[in-house]
Design a protein around this motif. Structure first.
Motif, PDB file in Angstrom:
ATOM      1  N   MET A   1       0.850  -1.204   0.000  1.00 31.52           N
ATOM      2  CA  MET A   1       0.000   0.000   0.000  1.00 31.52           C
ATOM      3  C   MET A   1       0.884   1.252   0.000  1.00 31.52           C
ATOM      4  O   MET A   1       0.609   2.216  -0.713  1.00 31.52           O
ATOM      5  CB  MET A   1      -0.932  -0.005   1.213  1.00 31.52           C
TER       6      MET A   1
ATOM      7  N   THR B   1      -1.397   3.647  -2.020  1.00 35.31           N
ATOM      8  CA  THR B   1      -2.832   3.460  -1.703  1.00 35.31           C
ATOM      9  C   THR B   1      -3.049   3.511  -0.202  1.00 35.31           C
ATOM     10  O   THR B   1      -4.084   3.095   0.295  1.00 35.31           O
ATOM     11  CB  THR B   1      -3.323   2.087  -2.246  1.00 35.31           C
TER      12      THR B   1
ATOM     13  N   MET C   1     -10.301  -2.344  -1.109  1.00 37.84           N
ATOM     14  CA  MET C   1      -9.124  -2.529  -0.251  1.00 37.84           C
ATOM     15  C   MET C   1      -9.511  -2.424   1.219  1.00 37.84           C
ATOM     16  O   MET C   1      -9.064  -3.218   2.047  1.00 37.84           O
ATOM     17  CB  MET C   1      -8.056  -1.491  -0.600  1.00 37.84           C
TER      18      MET C   1
ATOM     19  N   LYS D   1     -11.335  -5.502   2.213  1.00 41.09           N
ATOM     20  CA  LYS D   1     -10.356  -6.591   2.268  1.00 41.09           C
ATOM     21  C   LYS D   1      -9.602  -6.567   3.595  1.00 41.09           C
ATOM     22  O   LYS D   1      -9.446  -7.602   4.253  1.00 41.09           O
ATOM     23  CB  LYS D   1      -9.376  -6.432   1.097  1.00 41.09           C
TER      24      LYS D   1
ATOM     25  N   SER E   1      -9.311  -8.753  -3.716  1.00 42.33           N
ATOM     26  CA  SER E   1      -7.939  -8.505  -4.178  1.00 42.33           C
ATOM     27  C   SER E   1      -7.901  -8.392  -5.693  1.00 42.33           C
ATOM     28  O   SER E   1      -7.218  -7.540  -6.242  1.00 42.33           O
ATOM     29  CB  SER E   1      -7.012  -9.639  -3.726  1.00 42.33           C
TER      30      SER E   1
ATOM     31  N   VAL F   1      -9.429  -4.962  -6.747  1.00 44.43           N
ATOM     32  CA  VAL F   1      -8.673  -3.718  -6.489  1.00 44.43           C
ATOM     33  C   VAL F   1      -7.942  -3.341  -7.776  1.00 44.43           C
ATOM     34  O   VAL F   1      -7.288  -4.178  -8.389  1.00 44.43           O
ATOM     35  CB  VAL F   1      -7.642  -3.902  -5.345  1.00 44.43           C
TER      36      VAL F   1
END
Ligand code: HEM
Length: 157
Positions: A73, A78, A92, A95, A151, A154
């Motif tokens: 990340m 992100t 995300m 997740k 995942s 994303v």
């Protein structure tokens, strides 16, 4: 250098995914049915030993998923609140929340339920706790599949 780091983190991230989710799938779909088929009432002893050997691998996978996840990340930028908006950001966030639930279930089973099952004398109570423990593994299996879906999504929005 940044590319090399990113590739290394994704490699460790995907390996930890394979070990944790793959291990759960193997135990639920292969080891437990086979042990029941061959050992009948003694299947619990074998599955107990399999679980004891898998737990340290699951613990390590959880640690590396978190470590490489945060690192990825940071590398992908992100990690900022701004980036967690929109479809990808929501995926995300969901997740990470589901990952925390899965890790919570894993440690609850290992640190709370397992000692309680070992201490419980009455067969009825022990069977109920073992059923709860197995259902929690199925919950983590289902959650893991949802995390994989998130995942994959994303970056797709
Ligand atoms: C059960 C837990 C987890 C599983 C099964 C999982 C699985 C995956 C998979 C399969 C990818 C590759 C996706 C692709 O290449 O398109 C990925 C990428 C990634 N994961 Fe995870 N992950 C988990 C937990 C986490 C956590 C806890 C974080 C953050 C703290 C995280 C952050 C990331 C990031 C940032 C990427 C790269 C996304 C991109 O830019 O493509 N993951 N994960």
């Amino acid at each position: 250098m940044r590319e090399l780091l990113s590739v290394t983190f994704i490699l460790v991230h995907l390996t930890a995914t394979m070990v944790w989710l793959g291990g759960i799938a193997f135990i639920l779909l292969v080891a437990i049915p086979s042990a029941k088929q061959i050992l009948g009432g003694d299947a619990g002893k074998l599955i107990g030993e399999v679980g004891k050997r898998f737990t340290p691998m699951a613990n390590l996978s959880i640690f590396f998923l978190l470590l490489t996840g945060i690192s990825l990340m940071a590398i992908n930028g992100t990690i900022s609140g701004e980036a967690l908006k929109g479809g990808s950001g929501t995926a995300m966030l969901l997740k990470c929340l589901l990952f925390l639930v899965m890790a919570g279930v894993h440690f609850f089973r290992g640190k709370v339920l397992a000692p309680r099952i070992a201490k419980t004398q009455s067969d009825g109570a022990k069977a109920r706790l073992q059923k709860l423990s197995l259902n929690l593994v199925w919950l983590n299996f289902g959650s893991g599949l949802v995390v994989l879906l998130l995942s994959a999504s994303v970056g797709a929005w």
